[in-house]
Design an enzyme around this catalytic site. Sequence first.
Site, mmCIF file in Angstrom:
data_model
loop_
_atom_site.group_PDB
_atom_site.id
_atom_site.type_symbol
_atom_site.label_atom_id
_atom_site.label_comp_id
_atom_site.label_asym_id
_atom_site.label_seq_id
_atom_site.Cartn_x
_atom_site.Cartn_y
_atom_site.Cartn_z
ATOM 1 N N CYS A 5 0.852 -1.199 0.000
ATOM 2 C CA CYS A 5 0.000 0.000 0.000
ATOM 3 C C CYS A 5 0.887 1.249 0.000
ATOM 4 O O CYS A 5 1.759 1.405 0.866
ATOM 5 C CB CYS A 5 -0.896 -0.021 1.243
ATOM 6 S SG CYS A 5 -1.714 1.546 1.571
ATOM 7 N N ASP A 31 -0.810 16.247 -1.398
ATOM 8 C CA ASP A 31 -1.157 15.362 -2.508
ATOM 9 C C ASP A 31 -0.120 15.552 -3.618
ATOM 10 O O ASP A 31 0.269 16.675 -3.940
ATOM 11 C CB ASP A 31 -2.565 15.682 -3.028
ATOM 12 C CG ASP A 31 -3.098 14.577 -3.928
ATOM 13 O OD1 ASP A 31 -4.045 13.884 -3.512
ATOM 14 O OD2 ASP A 31 -2.558 14.392 -5.047
ATOM 15 N N ASN A 88 -13.186 9.739 -0.661
ATOM 16 C CA ASN A 88 -13.674 8.886 -1.737
ATOM 17 C C ASN A 88 -13.676 7.434 -1.257
ATOM 18 O O ASN A 88 -12.710 6.981 -0.635
ATOM 19 C CB ASN A 88 -12.770 9.026 -2.969
ATOM 20 C CG ASN A 88 -12.805 10.428 -3.543
ATOM 21 O OD1 ASN A 88 -13.844 11.088 -3.531
ATOM 22 N ND2 ASN A 88 -11.669 10.899 -4.046
ATOM 23 N N HIS A 99 -6.388 2.999 0.793
ATOM 24 C CA HIS A 99 -6.064 3.237 2.204
ATOM 25 C C HIS A 99 -6.848 4.493 2.561
ATOM 26 O O HIS A 99 -6.638 5.550 1.940
ATOM 27 C CB HIS A 99 -4.547 3.439 2.365
ATOM 28 C CG HIS A 99 -4.077 3.696 3.774
ATOM 29 N ND1 HIS A 99 -3.035 3.010 4.359
ATOM 30 C CD2 HIS A 99 -4.499 4.594 4.704
ATOM 31 C CE1 HIS A 99 -2.837 3.468 5.593
ATOM 32 N NE2 HIS A 99 -3.719 4.436 5.824
ATOM 33 N N HIS A 101 -8.354 7.844 3.335
ATOM 34 C CA HIS A 101 -7.710 9.159 3.388
ATOM 35 C C HIS A 101 -8.737 10.239 3.155
ATOM 36 O O HIS A 101 -9.713 10.055 2.431
ATOM 37 C CB HIS A 101 -6.577 9.270 2.367
ATOM 38 C CG HIS A 101 -6.999 8.949 0.963
ATOM 39 N ND1 HIS A 101 -7.138 7.655 0.522
ATOM 40 C CD2 HIS A 101 -7.322 9.735 -0.084
ATOM 41 C CE1 HIS A 101 -7.523 7.662 -0.737
ATOM 42 N NE2 HIS A 101 -7.657 8.916 -1.135
HETATM 43 P P1 AMP Z 1 -8.368 8.945 -4.172
HETATM 44 O O1 AMP Z 1 -8.852 9.066 -5.584
HETATM 45 O O2 AMP Z 1 -9.297 9.547 -3.168
HETATM 46 O O3 AMP Z 1 -7.965 7.523 -3.831
HETATM 47 O O4 AMP Z 1 -7.075 9.852 -4.104
HETATM 48 C C1 AMP Z 1 -5.774 9.364 -4.042
HETATM 49 C C2 AMP Z 1 -4.873 10.552 -4.051
HETATM 50 O O5 AMP Z 1 -3.575 10.152 -3.667
HETATM 51 C C3 AMP Z 1 -4.745 11.231 -5.424
HETATM 52 O O6 AMP Z 1 -5.175 12.577 -5.330
HETATM 53 C C4 AMP Z 1 -3.256 11.110 -5.721
HETATM 54 O O7 AMP Z 1 -2.739 12.250 -6.373
HETATM 55 C C5 AMP Z 1 -2.645 10.922 -4.349
HETATM 56 N N1 AMP Z 1 -1.392 10.198 -4.298
HETATM 57 C C6 AMP Z 1 -1.082 9.023 -4.870
HETATM 58 N N2 AMP Z 1 0.175 8.663 -4.584
HETATM 59 C C7 AMP Z 1 0.683 9.643 -3.791
HETATM 60 C C8 AMP Z 1 1.932 9.869 -3.158
HETATM 61 N N3 AMP Z 1 2.952 9.010 -3.275
HETATM 62 N N4 AMP Z 1 2.091 10.992 -2.416
HETATM 63 C C9 AMP Z 1 1.071 11.873 -2.297
HETATM 64 N N5 AMP Z 1 -0.124 11.723 -2.867
HETATM 65 C C10 AMP Z 1 -0.326 10.622 -3.602
HETATM 66 ZN ZN ZN Z 2 -2.196 1.278 3.744
#
Ligand code: AMP
Ligand code: ZN
Length: 115
Positions: A5, A31, A88, A99, A101
């Site tokens: 993850c 993000d 989401n 995970h 968030h």
């Molecule tokens: P969701 O669509 O709610 O699952 O959003 C996941 C978010 O995680 C997206 O806005 C991505 O840009 C962000 N994301 C993915 N990988 C990383 C990372 N390594 N560091 C920071 N943000 C991330």
């Molecule tokens: Zn996790």
Amino acid sequence: MANDCVFCKIIRKEVPTQPIHEDHDLLAFPDISPIAPVHVLVVPKEHMVNLNEAGVKDVPVLGRMLRLAARIANEMGVAETGYRVVINNGDEGGQLVPHLHLHLIGGKALDQKLG
Ligand code: AMP
Ligand code: ZN
């Protein structure tokens, strides 16, 4: 903790980030693909996929996620102008990272249309 993850890897410091806040059970970080001038993710350190897996024992940490979002919004100067908090859940909810968030989004006028 889930081995593959990406947010667990960030929590374990195996993937770099610039932490905005860290405590016993929460981590907040920018993000990687911001959609607004302020776009911060708040994650519980305990791996759970989304709200579907959150139980009664998780109510305190869910509350702390919201409180922390409000605090960071204040620290980043968008508390007064306004901001959005989004979680989401699942495919049709637009969840990409499995995970739990919270997105804190602000610093510009956001579209009133949510879906
Ligand atoms: P969701 O669509 O709610 O699952 O959003 C996941 C978010 O995680 C997206 O806005 C991505 O840009 C962000 N994301 C993915 N990988 C990383 C990372 N390594 N560091 C920071 N943000 C991330
Ligand atoms: Zn996790």
